[in-house]
Write a protein that holds these residues in place. Sequence first.
Motif, PDB file in Angstrom:
ATOM      1  N   PHE A 113      -3.095   4.519   6.301  1.00 18.58           N
ATOM      2  CA  PHE A 113      -2.819   5.284   5.093  1.00 18.58           C
ATOM      3  C   PHE A 113      -3.966   6.244   4.830  1.00 18.58           C
ATOM      4  O   PHE A 113      -5.125   5.870   4.963  1.00 18.58           O
ATOM      5  N   ARG A 114      -3.642   7.443   4.414  1.00 19.80           N
ATOM      6  CA  ARG A 114      -4.656   8.416   4.022  1.00 19.80           C
ATOM      7  C   ARG A 114      -4.932   8.214   2.536  1.00 19.80           C
ATOM      8  O   ARG A 114      -4.031   8.227   1.716  1.00 19.80           O
ATOM      9  N   VAL A 115      -6.207   7.985   2.205  1.00 21.12           N
ATOM     10  CA  VAL A 115      -6.647   7.832   0.813  1.00 21.12           C
ATOM     11  C   VAL A 115      -7.790   8.830   0.639  1.00 21.12           C
ATOM     12  O   VAL A 115      -8.940   8.524   0.959  1.00 21.12           O
TER      13      VAL A 115
ATOM     14  N   THR B 134     -10.569   9.220   3.306  1.00 24.17           N
ATOM     15  CA  THR B 134     -10.726   7.930   3.975  1.00 24.17           C
ATOM     16  C   THR B 134      -9.412   7.471   4.592  1.00 24.17           C
ATOM     17  O   THR B 134      -8.334   7.771   4.093  1.00 24.17           O
TER      18      THR B 134
ATOM     19  N   MET C  57       0.795   1.129  -4.231  1.00 21.36           N
ATOM     20  CA  MET C  57      -0.372   1.996  -4.339  1.00 21.36           C
ATOM     21  C   MET C  57      -0.024   3.463  -4.078  1.00 21.36           C
ATOM     22  O   MET C  57      -0.807   4.348  -4.391  1.00 21.36           O
TER      23      MET C  57
ATOM     24  N   TYR D 186       0.821  -1.221   0.000  1.00 24.08           N
ATOM     25  CA  TYR D 186       0.000   0.000   0.000  1.00 24.08           C
ATOM     26  C   TYR D 186       0.854   1.271   0.000  1.00 24.08           C
ATOM     27  O   TYR D 186       0.447   2.286  -0.555  1.00 24.08           O
TER      28      TYR D 186
ATOM     29  N   PHE E  84       0.097   5.206  -1.349  1.00 17.37           N
ATOM     30  CA  PHE E  84      -0.745   5.893  -0.374  1.00 17.37           C
ATOM     31  C   PHE E  84       0.133   6.509   0.715  1.00 17.37           C
ATOM     32  O   PHE E  84       1.186   5.967   1.067  1.00 17.37           O
ATOM     33  N   THR E  85      -0.312   7.619   1.263  1.00 20.85           N
ATOM     34  CA  THR E  85       0.432   8.327   2.291  1.00 20.85           C
ATOM     35  C   THR E  85       0.288   7.613   3.635  1.00 20.85           C
ATOM     36  O   THR E  85      -0.821   7.437   4.135  1.00 20.85           O
TER      37      THR E  85
ATOM     38  N   PHE F 191     -11.276   1.674  -6.237  1.00 19.28           N
ATOM     39  CA  PHE F 191     -10.777   3.041  -6.264  1.00 19.28           C
ATOM     40  C   PHE F 191     -11.159   3.680  -7.594  1.00 19.28           C
ATOM     41  O   PHE F 191     -10.733   3.222  -8.656  1.00 19.28           O
TER      42      PHE F 191
END
Length: 130
Positions: free
Chosen positions: A44-46, A49, A30, A26, A32-33, A78
């Motif tokens: 992870f921040r998405v 969310t 991906m 992830y 993600f942060t 996503f």
Amino acid sequence: MSISEIHSLDHTVILCRNMAETRSFYRDVMKFTLEVDRDNWASFRVGATLLSLRPRGKWPTWDDGNVEAGAAGVQLAFRVPLPAVDTCHSELVAGGIEIMRAPTDLPDWRHRTLFFRDPEDNLIEIYAEY
């Protein structure tokens, strides 16, 4: 407030057999942060969310139970802009990710989709509406 008044899902937790590999997926695949990074928890921040990971297993008040290898526990979808489906596909292939279904138009759904799995065998969909 009653249950019928809940109108948003803002946090998803994936139960992991292999935290390190799934965290790397992830974070590195991906992109993600990563907001929280602990041995037994990663978040992870998405967008708006939060997507979190924690080890699968027995906890003080419950037991997650076993999951059959190869069985998805969840499908994460996503949504991206239409041209991004093919761009994401190229990036995933270049990164060595096994693709389950290459970008495909689904006219009945008015979606263009791409499917692959995370290290926990969860189904990941990247899709666009058209």
